[in-house]
Design a protein around this motif. Sequence first.
Motif, short mmCIF file in Angstrom:
data_model
loop_
_atom_site.label_atom_id
_atom_site.label_comp_id
_atom_site.label_asym_id
_atom_site.label_seq_id
_atom_site.Cartn_x
_atom_site.Cartn_y
_atom_site.Cartn_z
N GLY A 214 0.84 -1.21 0.00
CA GLY A 214 0.00 0.00 0.00
C GLY A 214 0.86 1.24 0.00
O GLY A 214 1.71 1.44 -0.88
N SER A 215 0.72 2.07 1.04
CA SER A 215 1.44 3.35 1.10
C SER A 215 2.85 3.22 1.69
O SER A 215 3.57 4.21 1.75
N GLY A 216 3.21 2.03 2.19
CA GLY A 216 4.58 1.84 2.68
C GLY A 216 4.73 1.86 4.20
O GLY A 216 5.84 1.92 4.72
N THR A 217 3.61 1.79 4.93
CA THR A 217 3.65 1.94 6.40
C THR A 217 4.58 0.93 7.08
O THR A 217 5.33 1.29 8.00
N THR A 218 4.55 -0.32 6.64
CA THR A 218 5.36 -1.36 7.31
C THR A 218 6.86 -1.06 7.16
O THR A 218 7.64 -1.26 8.10
N TYR A 232 6.07 -5.33 -1.22
CA TYR A 232 5.60 -5.46 -2.62
C TYR A 232 4.31 -4.68 -2.78
O TYR A 232 3.38 -4.83 -1.97
N GLU A 233 4.24 -3.89 -3.84
CA GLU A 233 3.00 -3.19 -4.17
C GLU A 233 2.74 -3.36 -5.66
O GLU A 233 3.55 -2.95 -6.49
N ILE A 234 1.60 -3.95 -6.00
CA ILE A 234 1.31 -4.29 -7.39
C ILE A 234 0.88 -3.08 -8.22
O ILE A 234 1.04 -3.07 -9.44
C1 LIG Z 1 -5.18 -2.88 2.31
S1 LIG Z 1 -3.98 -2.21 1.26
C2 LIG Z 1 -2.54 -2.13 2.29
C3 LIG Z 1 -2.38 -0.80 2.97
C4 LIG Z 1 -1.14 -0.71 3.84
N1 LIG Z 1 -1.24 -1.55 5.03
C5 LIG Z 1 -0.85 0.73 4.26
O1 LIG Z 1 -0.74 1.01 5.47
O2 LIG Z 1 -0.78 1.60 3.38
C6 LIG Z 1 -3.62 -3.56 0.19
C7 LIG Z 1 -2.62 -3.24 -0.93
O3 LIG Z 1 -2.22 -4.47 -1.54
C8 LIG Z 1 -1.94 -4.22 -2.90
N2 LIG Z 1 -1.92 -5.53 -3.60
C9 LIG Z 1 -2.95 -6.33 -3.97
N3 LIG Z 1 -2.51 -7.45 -4.57
C10 LIG Z 1 -1.15 -7.40 -4.56
C11 LIG Z 1 -0.12 -8.28 -5.02
N4 LIG Z 1 -0.40 -9.45 -5.61
N5 LIG Z 1 1.16 -7.89 -4.87
C12 LIG Z 1 1.49 -6.70 -4.28
N6 LIG Z 1 0.54 -5.83 -3.83
C13 LIG Z 1 -0.76 -6.17 -3.94
C14 LIG Z 1 -3.09 -3.28 -3.31
O4 LIG Z 1 -2.79 -2.57 -4.50
C15 LIG Z 1 -3.20 -2.37 -2.06
O5 LIG Z 1 -2.41 -1.21 -2.21
#
Ligand SMILES: C[S@@+](CC[C@H](N)C(=O)[O-])C[C@H]1O[C@@H](n2cnc3c(N)ncnc32)[C@H](O)[C@@H]1O
Length: 258
Positions: A214-218, A232-234
């Motif tokens: 997502g936004s990179g928090t971890t 990983y962010e798709i």
């Molecule tokens: C619920 S959000 C995560 C937000 C994150 N915890 C934060 O604090 O910003 C889920 C994220 O997973 C990404 N995503 C979905 N499928 C993915 C994959 N196969 N590989 C990498 N990222 C993926 C989505 O694009 C989305 O940004």
Amino acid sequence: MDNLAKHAVIIGDSRKMSELASGSIQVCVTSPPYFRNKKYETQYSTYPEYRRYLIGIWKEVNRVLADSGLLFVNIGNSFDNQFKSHEVARDVVDLGFHFVQPVIWVKGHHSPVQGETHLNHLYEHIFIFSKTEGYSLNRLAIGVPYKDKSNIGRWKIAKQDLRCRGDVWHINYETVQKHSEKMHDAIFPKMLPEMCIKLASKRKSDRILDPFLGSGTTILAASELGRKSIGYEINPSYEKIIRKKLNGVEELRFIRNS
Ligand SMILES: C[S@@+](CC[C@H](N)C(=O)[O-])C[C@H]1O[C@@H](n2cnc3c(N)ncnc32)[C@H](O)[C@@H]1O
């Protein structure tokens, strides 16, 4: 252990984490999509497809996790499927993970429910899984002070003014006032991965993984705790948001996998 930068952001799909050797990750903290029709949920259209999609990623997480490693999955329910988080947890266990326990995350902020059919929904789950039963939790790293100080020294385990926090965590959502300030649709507060990392990682050399960055928090939490990390962010359109959030993180590298 590996040739990766201290912190690595992979703009790519975590169903294949080819950058990571088997057993190279100590802690995985993540929040998958919740199957709520968010704009980033484009890879599946039905609920069974959604679960199969996540299973592909939990399999990769299982491969890269060390035998003593832990997986934390934050996921919420919706009123149209109140079993969802548990069904996803079941899928993780069916892959061979050991279910340590669920934690209730009380969010401190919620969207009010209208009408007279439901109560406002104030919590989500953080499920804790381990790869094997050979793990341990650093409970006092997120301990809380005793209310009654006379407990200190009374019990064998009460050697200092800290007791186990338990399985209900109050972590306030970081709210924004305007929609334009919202960087990503589903950000968890930095304190959430921070607590998981403190609980599960004892060594600075540990690498922390988030397969749904997502936004990179971890990565931000891991870097502040002096750990190594990879996420990983798709969705390539989030790269800008991640760069903004991680501005200032040293030894950070972006890799684009198409
Ligand atoms: C619920 S959000 C995560 C937000 C994150 N915890 C934060 O604090 O910003 C889920 C994220 O997973 C990404 N995503 C979905 N499928 C993915 C994959 N196969 N590989 C990498 N990222 C993926 C989505 O694009 C989305 O940004």
